[in-house]
Design a protein around this motif. Structure first.
Motif, PDB file in Angstrom:
ATOM      1  N   MET A  63       0.831  -1.173   0.000  1.00  0.00           N
ATOM      2  CA  MET A  63       0.000   0.000   0.000  1.00  0.00           C
ATOM      3  C   MET A  63       0.883   1.246   0.000  1.00  0.00           C
ATOM      4  SD  MET A  63      -3.299  -0.900   2.236  1.00  0.00           S
ATOM      5  CE  MET A  63      -2.851  -1.715   3.734  1.00  0.00           C
ATOM      6  N   ALA A  64       0.346   2.310  -0.633  1.00  0.00           N
ATOM      7  CA  ALA A  64       1.169   3.497  -0.780  1.00  0.00           C
ATOM      8  C   ALA A  64       0.326   4.748  -0.982  1.00  0.00           C
ATOM      9  CB  ALA A  64       2.089   3.315  -1.978  1.00  0.00           C
ATOM     10  N   TRP A  65       0.945   5.892  -0.728  1.00  0.00           N
ATOM     11  CA  TRP A  65       0.335   7.178  -1.055  1.00  0.00           C
ATOM     12  C   TRP A  65       0.722   7.495  -2.487  1.00  0.00           C
ATOM     13  CZ3 TRP A  65      -3.155   9.233   2.028  1.00  0.00           C
ATOM     14  CH2 TRP A  65      -3.137   8.917   3.383  1.00  0.00           C
ATOM     15  N   VAL A  66      -0.290   7.718  -3.337  1.00  0.00           N
ATOM     16  CA  VAL A  66      -0.052   7.898  -4.769  1.00  0.00           C
ATOM     17  C   VAL A  66      -1.000   8.971  -5.311  1.00  0.00           C
ATOM     18  CG1 VAL A  66       0.006   6.692  -6.999  1.00  0.00           C
ATOM     19  CG2 VAL A  66       0.531   5.447  -4.932  1.00  0.00           C
ATOM     20  N   ARG A  67      -0.613   9.586  -6.383  1.00  0.00           N
ATOM     21  CA  ARG A  67      -1.468  10.553  -7.062  1.00  0.00           C
ATOM     22  C   ARG A  67      -2.647   9.833  -7.714  1.00  0.00           C
ATOM     23  NH1 ARG A  67       0.792  14.947 -11.071  1.00  0.00           N
ATOM     24  NH2 ARG A  67      -1.044  16.247 -11.009  1.00  0.00           N
ATOM     25  N   CYS A  68      -3.861  10.370  -7.525  1.00  0.00           N
ATOM     26  CA  CYS A  68      -5.058   9.804  -8.145  1.00  0.00           C
ATOM     27  C   CYS A  68      -5.688  10.875  -9.037  1.00  0.00           C
ATOM     28  CB  CYS A  68      -6.054   9.348  -7.089  1.00  0.00           C
ATOM     29  SG  CYS A  68      -7.551   8.618  -7.808  1.00  0.00           S
ATOM     30  N   PRO A  69      -5.634  10.698 -10.362  1.00  0.00           N
ATOM     31  CA  PRO A  69      -6.186  11.714 -11.257  1.00  0.00           C
ATOM     32  C   PRO A  69      -7.709  11.803 -11.226  1.00  0.00           C
ATOM     33  CG  PRO A  69      -5.438   9.824 -12.507  1.00  0.00           C
ATOM     34  CD  PRO A  69      -5.037   9.590 -11.082  1.00  0.00           C
ATOM     35  N   THR A  70      -8.382  10.829 -10.633  1.00  0.00           N
ATOM     36  CA  THR A  70      -9.840  10.827 -10.562  1.00  0.00           C
ATOM     37  C   THR A  70     -10.354  11.635  -9.374  1.00  0.00           C
ATOM     38  OG1 THR A  70      -9.818   8.628 -11.543  1.00  0.00           O
ATOM     39  CG2 THR A  70     -11.864   9.319 -10.529  1.00  0.00           C
ATOM     40  N   CYS A  71      -9.629  11.610  -8.282  1.00  0.00           N
ATOM     41  CA  CYS A  71     -10.062  12.287  -7.060  1.00  0.00           C
ATOM     42  C   CYS A  71      -9.802  13.792  -7.141  1.00  0.00           C
ATOM     43  CB  CYS A  71      -9.309  11.731  -5.857  1.00  0.00           C
ATOM     44  SG  CYS A  71      -9.764  10.054  -5.426  1.00  0.00           S
ATOM     45  N   PRO A  72     -10.670  14.591  -6.499  1.00  0.00           N
ATOM     46  CA  PRO A  72     -10.446  16.034  -6.485  1.00  0.00           C
ATOM     47  C   PRO A  72      -9.248  16.394  -5.613  1.00  0.00           C
ATOM     48  CG  PRO A  72     -12.312  15.467  -5.102  1.00  0.00           C
ATOM     49  CD  PRO A  72     -11.879  14.206  -5.787  1.00  0.00           C
ATOM     50  N   SER A  86      -5.134  17.978  -5.230  1.00  0.00           N
ATOM     51  CA  SER A  86      -3.832  17.561  -5.753  1.00  0.00           C
ATOM     52  C   SER A  86      -3.025  16.744  -4.743  1.00  0.00           C
ATOM     53  CB  SER A  86      -3.023  18.793  -6.157  1.00  0.00           C
ATOM     54  OG  SER A  86      -2.827  19.625  -5.023  1.00  0.00           O
ATOM     55  N   ASP A  87      -3.613  16.470  -3.585  1.00  0.00           N
ATOM     56  CA  ASP A  87      -2.869  15.700  -2.598  1.00  0.00           C
ATOM     57  C   ASP A  87      -2.876  14.211  -2.941  1.00  0.00           C
ATOM     58  OD1 ASP A  87      -5.607  15.649  -2.095  1.00  0.00           O
ATOM     59  OD2 ASP A  87      -5.333  15.232   0.031  1.00  0.00           O
TER      60      ASP A  87
END
Length: 74
Positions: free
Chosen positions: A1-10, A12-13
Protein backbone atom coordinates in the motif's frame (compact mmCIF):
# COMPACT_ATOMS: atom_id res chain seq x y z
CA UNK A 1 0.00 0.00 0.00
CA UNK A 2 1.17 3.50 -0.78
CA UNK A 3 0.33 7.18 -1.06
CA UNK A 4 -0.05 7.90 -4.77
CA UNK A 5 -1.47 10.55 -7.06
CA UNK A 6 -5.06 9.80 -8.15
CA UNK A 7 -6.19 11.71 -11.26
CA UNK A 8 -9.84 10.83 -10.56
CA UNK A 9 -10.06 12.29 -7.06
CA UNK A 10 -10.45 16.03 -6.48
CA UNK A 11 -7.51 17.97 -5.13
CA UNK A 12 -3.83 17.56 -5.75
CA UNK A 13 -2.87 15.70 -2.60
CA UNK A 14 -1.86 12.06 -2.59
CA UNK A 15 -4.41 9.31 -1.91
CA UNK A 16 -4.01 5.93 -0.20
CA UNK A 17 -3.87 2.98 -2.63
CA UNK A 18 -4.01 -0.76 -1.93
CA UNK A 19 -3.42 -3.91 -3.95
CA UNK A 20 -6.34 -5.21 -6.00
CA UNK A 21 -8.57 -7.80 -4.36
CA UNK A 22 -9.09 -11.06 -6.22
CA UNK A 23 -12.72 -10.16 -7.10
CA UNK A 24 -11.43 -7.01 -8.86
CA UNK A 25 -8.98 -8.81 -11.18
CA UNK A 26 -11.44 -9.53 -14.01
CA UNK A 27 -13.19 -6.14 -14.07
CA UNK A 28 -9.85 -4.32 -13.77
CA UNK A 29 -8.42 -6.30 -16.66
CA UNK A 30 -11.41 -5.45 -18.87
CA UNK A 31 -11.35 -1.69 -18.24
CA UNK A 32 -7.57 -1.31 -18.40
CA UNK A 33 -7.11 -3.35 -21.58
CA UNK A 34 -9.96 -1.45 -23.27
CA UNK A 35 -7.90 1.75 -22.89
CA UNK A 36 -4.38 0.29 -22.93
CA UNK A 37 -4.26 -2.84 -25.14
CA UNK A 38 -0.44 -2.83 -24.95
CA UNK A 39 -0.78 -3.89 -21.27
CA UNK A 40 -1.52 -7.44 -22.46
CA UNK A 41 -0.97 -9.77 -20.67
CA UNK A 42 -2.67 -8.10 -17.72
CA UNK A 43 -0.86 -8.65 -14.42
CA UNK A 44 -3.13 -7.81 -11.44
CA UNK A 45 -0.16 -7.58 -9.09
CA UNK A 46 1.14 -4.60 -11.10
CA UNK A 47 -2.01 -2.59 -10.26
CA UNK A 48 -3.45 -0.89 -7.22
CA UNK A 49 -6.75 0.75 -6.30
CA UNK A 50 -7.59 4.12 -4.73
CA UNK A 51 -9.28 3.71 -1.33
CA UNK A 52 -10.80 7.20 -1.08
CA UNK A 53 -14.58 7.04 -0.58
CA UNK A 54 -16.38 5.95 -3.72
CA UNK A 55 -13.37 6.29 -6.06
CA UNK A 56 -13.00 3.24 -8.31
CA UNK A 57 -9.64 4.13 -9.88
CA UNK A 58 -7.15 1.34 -10.60
CA UNK A 59 -3.71 2.16 -11.95
CA UNK A 60 -0.27 0.68 -12.43
CA UNK A 61 2.00 0.89 -9.43
CA UNK A 62 4.84 2.28 -11.52
CA UNK A 63 2.81 4.54 -13.90
CA UNK A 64 -0.13 6.41 -12.39
CA UNK A 65 -1.29 7.58 -15.84
CA UNK A 66 -1.97 3.98 -16.91
CA UNK A 67 -5.29 3.10 -15.36
CA UNK A 68 -9.08 3.28 -15.51
CA UNK A 69 -12.18 3.23 -13.29
CA UNK A 70 -13.82 -0.01 -12.21
CA UNK A 71 -17.54 -0.46 -12.95
CA UNK A 72 -20.11 0.66 -10.35
CA UNK A 73 -20.52 -1.70 -7.43
CA UNK A 74 -16.87 -2.62 -6.96
Amino acid sequence: MAWVRCPTCPGSDLKWFQDLEEKEYGPAEAVVLALFPDEMPFRPTAYQRCTRGSCRRVQRKDRWKTGASLPEGL
